[in-house]
Design a protein around this motif. Sequence first.
Motif, PDB file in Angstrom:
ATOM      1  N   VAL A  76      -7.980   9.856   2.178  1.00 44.42           N
ATOM      2  CA  VAL A  76      -7.427   9.694   3.530  1.00 44.42           C
ATOM      3  C   VAL A  76      -8.100   8.517   4.231  1.00 44.42           C
ATOM      4  CG1 VAL A  76      -7.227  10.763   5.813  1.00 44.42           C
ATOM      5  CG2 VAL A  76      -6.746  12.099   3.757  1.00 44.42           C
ATOM      6  N   ASP A  77      -9.423   8.436   4.131  1.00 43.08           N
ATOM      7  CA  ASP A  77     -10.154   7.319   4.738  1.00 43.08           C
ATOM      8  C   ASP A  77      -9.694   5.984   4.167  1.00 43.08           C
ATOM      9  OD1 ASP A  77     -11.628   9.087   6.264  1.00 43.08           O
ATOM     10  OD2 ASP A  77     -13.381   9.049   4.938  1.00 43.08           O
ATOM     11  N   LEU A  78      -9.447   5.952   2.867  1.00 40.70           N
ATOM     12  CA  LEU A  78      -8.986   4.731   2.202  1.00 40.70           C
ATOM     13  C   LEU A  78      -7.602   4.338   2.715  1.00 40.70           C
ATOM     14  CD1 LEU A  78      -9.466   2.525   0.112  1.00 40.70           C
ATOM     15  CD2 LEU A  78      -8.542   4.085  -1.619  1.00 40.70           C
ATOM     16  N   VAL A  79      -6.707   5.312   2.869  1.00 37.93           N
ATOM     17  CA  VAL A  79      -5.362   5.043   3.384  1.00 37.93           C
ATOM     18  C   VAL A  79      -5.449   4.455   4.795  1.00 37.93           C
ATOM     19  CG1 VAL A  79      -3.223   6.130   4.189  1.00 37.93           C
ATOM     20  CG2 VAL A  79      -4.133   6.691   1.941  1.00 37.93           C
ATOM     21  N   VAL A  80      -6.291   5.043   5.643  1.00 36.93           N
ATOM     22  CA  VAL A  80      -6.452   4.547   7.017  1.00 36.93           C
ATOM     23  C   VAL A  80      -6.971   3.109   6.998  1.00 36.93           C
ATOM     24  CG1 VAL A  80      -7.767   4.839   9.158  1.00 36.93           C
ATOM     25  CG2 VAL A  80      -6.742   6.834   8.028  1.00 36.93           C
ATOM     26  N   TYR A  81      -7.961   2.847   6.151  1.00 33.37           N
ATOM     27  CA  TYR A  81      -8.521   1.504   6.034  1.00 33.37           C
ATOM     28  C   TYR A  81      -7.445   0.509   5.592  1.00 33.37           C
ATOM     29  CZ  TYR A  81     -11.495  -2.326   4.373  1.00 33.37           C
ATOM     30  OH  TYR A  81     -12.069  -3.555   4.163  1.00 33.37           O
ATOM     31  N   LEU A  82      -6.668   0.878   4.573  1.00 32.83           N
ATOM     32  CA  LEU A  82      -5.634  -0.028   4.060  1.00 32.83           C
ATOM     33  C   LEU A  82      -4.534  -0.246   5.096  1.00 32.83           C
ATOM     34  CD1 LEU A  82      -5.454   1.231   0.381  1.00 32.83           C
ATOM     35  CD2 LEU A  82      -6.399  -0.943   1.184  1.00 32.83           C
ATOM     36  N   GLN A  83      -4.216   0.779   5.880  1.00 31.88           N
ATOM     37  CA  GLN A  83      -3.237   0.615   6.969  1.00 31.88           C
ATOM     38  C   GLN A  83      -3.740  -0.418   7.963  1.00 31.88           C
ATOM     39  OE1 GLN A  83      -0.983   4.882   7.322  1.00 31.88           O
ATOM     40  NE2 GLN A  83      -2.609   4.519   8.745  1.00 31.88           N
ATOM     41  N   ASN A  84      -5.010  -0.312   8.321  1.00 29.69           N
ATOM     42  CA  ASN A  84      -5.586  -1.260   9.274  1.00 29.69           C
ATOM     43  C   ASN A  84      -5.591  -2.683   8.717  1.00 29.69           C
ATOM     44  OD1 ASN A  84      -6.040   0.800  11.114  1.00 29.69           O
ATOM     45  ND2 ASN A  84      -8.143   1.134  10.444  1.00 29.69           N
ATOM     46  N   GLN A  85      -5.869  -2.816   7.417  1.00 31.64           N
ATOM     47  CA  GLN A  85      -5.939  -4.138   6.800  1.00 31.64           C
ATOM     48  C   GLN A  85      -4.565  -4.774   6.622  1.00 31.64           C
ATOM     49  OE1 GLN A  85      -8.828  -5.911   6.057  1.00 31.64           O
ATOM     50  NE2 GLN A  85      -9.697  -4.271   7.272  1.00 31.64           N
ATOM     51  N   THR A  86      -3.558  -3.968   6.338  1.00 33.45           N
ATOM     52  CA  THR A  86      -2.232  -4.509   6.034  1.00 33.45           C
ATOM     53  C   THR A  86      -1.297  -4.469   7.234  1.00 33.45           C
ATOM     54  OG1 THR A  86      -1.391  -2.350   5.315  1.00 33.45           O
ATOM     55  CG2 THR A  86      -2.362  -3.779   3.615  1.00 33.45           C
ATOM     56  N   GLY A  87      -1.642  -3.662   8.240  1.00 33.55           N
ATOM     57  CA  GLY A  87      -0.752  -3.498   9.384  1.00 33.55           C
ATOM     58  C   GLY A  87       0.482  -2.676   9.041  1.00 33.55           C
ATOM     59  N   LYS A  88       0.451  -1.983   7.906  1.00 32.18           N
ATOM     60  CA  LYS A  88       1.584  -1.182   7.444  1.00 32.18           C
ATOM     61  C   LYS A  88       1.257   0.293   7.563  1.00 32.18           C
ATOM     62  CE  LYS A  88       4.176  -4.509   6.061  1.00 32.18           C
ATOM     63  NZ  LYS A  88       5.293  -4.816   6.923  1.00 32.18           N
ATOM     64  N   LYS A  89       2.271   1.070   7.873  1.00 29.74           N
ATOM     65  CA  LYS A  89       2.111   2.524   7.900  1.00 29.74           C
ATOM     66  C   LYS A  89       2.263   3.036   6.473  1.00 29.74           C
ATOM     67  CE  LYS A  89       1.936   6.378  10.378  1.00 29.74           C
ATOM     68  NZ  LYS A  89       0.625   6.897  10.124  1.00 29.74           N
ATOM     69  N   ILE A  90       1.281   3.779   6.023  1.00 34.65           N
ATOM     70  CA  ILE A  90       1.322   4.334   4.676  1.00 34.65           C
ATOM     71  C   ILE A  90       1.572   5.833   4.786  1.00 34.65           C
ATOM     72  CG2 ILE A  90       0.012   4.735   2.549  1.00 34.65           C
ATOM     73  CD1 ILE A  90      -1.612   2.190   3.261  1.00 34.65           C
ATOM     74  N   LYS A  91       2.626   6.278   4.150  1.00 36.75           N
ATOM     75  CA  LYS A  91       2.926   7.715   4.166  1.00 36.75           C
ATOM     76  C   LYS A  91       2.026   8.411   3.156  1.00 36.75           C
ATOM     77  CE  LYS A  91       7.789   6.863   5.170  1.00 36.75           C
ATOM     78  NZ  LYS A  91       8.025   5.527   4.626  1.00 36.75           N
ATOM     79  N   PRO A  92       1.433   9.537   3.560  1.00 32.78           N
ATOM     80  CA  PRO A  92       0.523  10.238   2.639  1.00 32.78           C
ATOM     81  C   PRO A  92       1.160  10.547   1.294  1.00 32.78           C
ATOM     82  CG  PRO A  92       0.409  11.201   4.825  1.00 32.78           C
ATOM     83  CD  PRO A  92       1.512  10.171   4.863  1.00 32.78           C
ATOM     84  N   GLU A  93       2.469  10.861   1.274  1.00 33.74           N
ATOM     85  CA  GLU A  93       3.101  11.193  -0.009  1.00 33.74           C
ATOM     86  C   GLU A  93       3.125  10.007  -0.959  1.00 33.74           C
ATOM     87  OE1 GLU A  93       6.459  10.639   3.072  1.00 33.74           O
ATOM     88  OE2 GLU A  93       4.554  11.718   2.972  1.00 33.74           O
ATOM     89  N   GLU A  94       3.057   8.786  -0.422  1.00 33.65           N
ATOM     90  CA  GLU A  94       3.028   7.604  -1.289  1.00 33.65           C
ATOM     91  C   GLU A  94       1.709   7.519  -2.053  1.00 33.65           C
ATOM     92  OE1 GLU A  94       3.765   4.508   1.557  1.00 33.65           O
ATOM     93  OE2 GLU A  94       5.924   4.805   1.477  1.00 33.65           O
ATOM     94  N   PHE A  95       0.710   8.228  -1.559  1.00 30.96           N
ATOM     95  CA  PHE A  95      -0.604   8.171  -2.194  1.00 30.96           C
ATOM     96  C   PHE A  95      -0.945   9.447  -2.950  1.00 30.96           C
ATOM     97  CE2 PHE A  95      -1.252   4.154  -0.536  1.00 30.96           C
ATOM     98  CZ  PHE A  95      -2.481   3.662  -0.921  1.00 30.96           C
ATOM     99  N   LYS A  96      -0.051  10.427  -2.926  1.00 29.66           N
ATOM    100  CA  LYS A  96      -0.335  11.697  -3.616  1.00 29.66           C
ATOM    101  C   LYS A  96      -0.464  11.509  -5.118  1.00 29.66           C
ATOM    102  CE  LYS A  96       0.831  15.547  -0.769  1.00 29.66           C
ATOM    103  NZ  LYS A  96       1.563  15.261   0.439  1.00 29.66           N
ATOM    104  N   SER A  97       0.293  10.577  -5.672  1.00 30.21           N
ATOM    105  CA  SER A  97       0.317  10.428  -7.130  1.00 30.21           C
ATOM    106  C   SER A  97      -0.710   9.427  -7.651  1.00 30.21           C
ATOM    107  CB  SER A  97       1.712   9.997  -7.576  1.00 30.21           C
ATOM    108  OG  SER A  97       2.013   8.744  -7.003  1.00 30.21           O
ATOM    109  N   VAL A  98      -1.467   8.784  -6.770  1.00 30.76           N
ATOM    110  CA  VAL A  98      -2.426   7.786  -7.262  1.00 30.76           C
ATOM    111  C   VAL A  98      -3.598   8.464  -7.957  1.00 30.76           C
ATOM    112  CG1 VAL A  98      -1.793   6.049  -5.535  1.00 30.76           C
ATOM    113  CG2 VAL A  98      -3.730   7.540  -5.114  1.00 30.76           C
ATOM    114  N   ARG A  99      -3.955   7.910  -9.095  1.00 26.70           N
ATOM    115  CA  ARG A  99      -5.076   8.445  -9.876  1.00 26.70           C
ATOM    116  C   ARG A  99      -6.090   7.361 -10.224  1.00 26.70           C
ATOM    117  NH1 ARG A  99      -3.533  12.218  -7.919  1.00 26.70           N
ATOM    118  NH2 ARG A  99      -2.311  13.921  -8.741  1.00 26.70           N
ATOM    119  N   THR A 100      -5.622   6.107 -10.247  1.00 23.72           N
ATOM    120  CA  THR A 100      -6.503   5.002 -10.640  1.00 23.72           C
ATOM    121  C   THR A 100      -6.501   3.929  -9.554  1.00 23.72           C
ATOM    122  OG1 THR A 100      -4.765   3.718 -11.708  1.00 23.72           O
ATOM    123  CG2 THR A 100      -5.903   5.358 -13.084  1.00 23.72           C
ATOM    124  N   VAL A 101      -7.431   3.007  -9.679  1.00 21.75           N
ATOM    125  CA  VAL A 101      -7.481   1.871  -8.752  1.00 21.75           C
ATOM    126  C   VAL A 101      -6.164   1.105  -8.817  1.00 21.75           C
ATOM    127  CG1 VAL A 101      -8.647  -0.323  -8.258  1.00 21.75           C
ATOM    128  CG2 VAL A 101      -9.994   1.708  -8.853  1.00 21.75           C
TER     129      VAL A 101
END
Length: 85
Positions: free
Chosen positions: A46-71
């Motif tokens: 969650v912290d990573l998603v918030v950080y990436l949102q701030n860096q990209t200016g894009k809203k990231i939906k949590p479900e888009e990150f549910k399936s991530v397993r690797t860098v």
Amino acid sequence: MTEVNRNQIFELVRDALVELFEVDADDIKPEAQLYQELDLDSIDAVDLVVYLQNQTGKKIKPEEFKSVRTVDDIVDAVVNLLKAE
């Protein structure tokens, strides 16, 4: 950042992992497992998603990150997000 550049996004993700979670930069490879190898947990994600949102200016939906397993999965998610504009 208009042109989507995988290397830049990998660097952004790597920098985030180092800065936020004190992960050793040498351990951050595209195939590195977030939870097993890098010791992240769901709160970290969650912290990573918030950080990436701030860096990209894009809203990231949590479900888009549910399936991530690797860098690399994170890099793919951010690339797709930036292409979707």
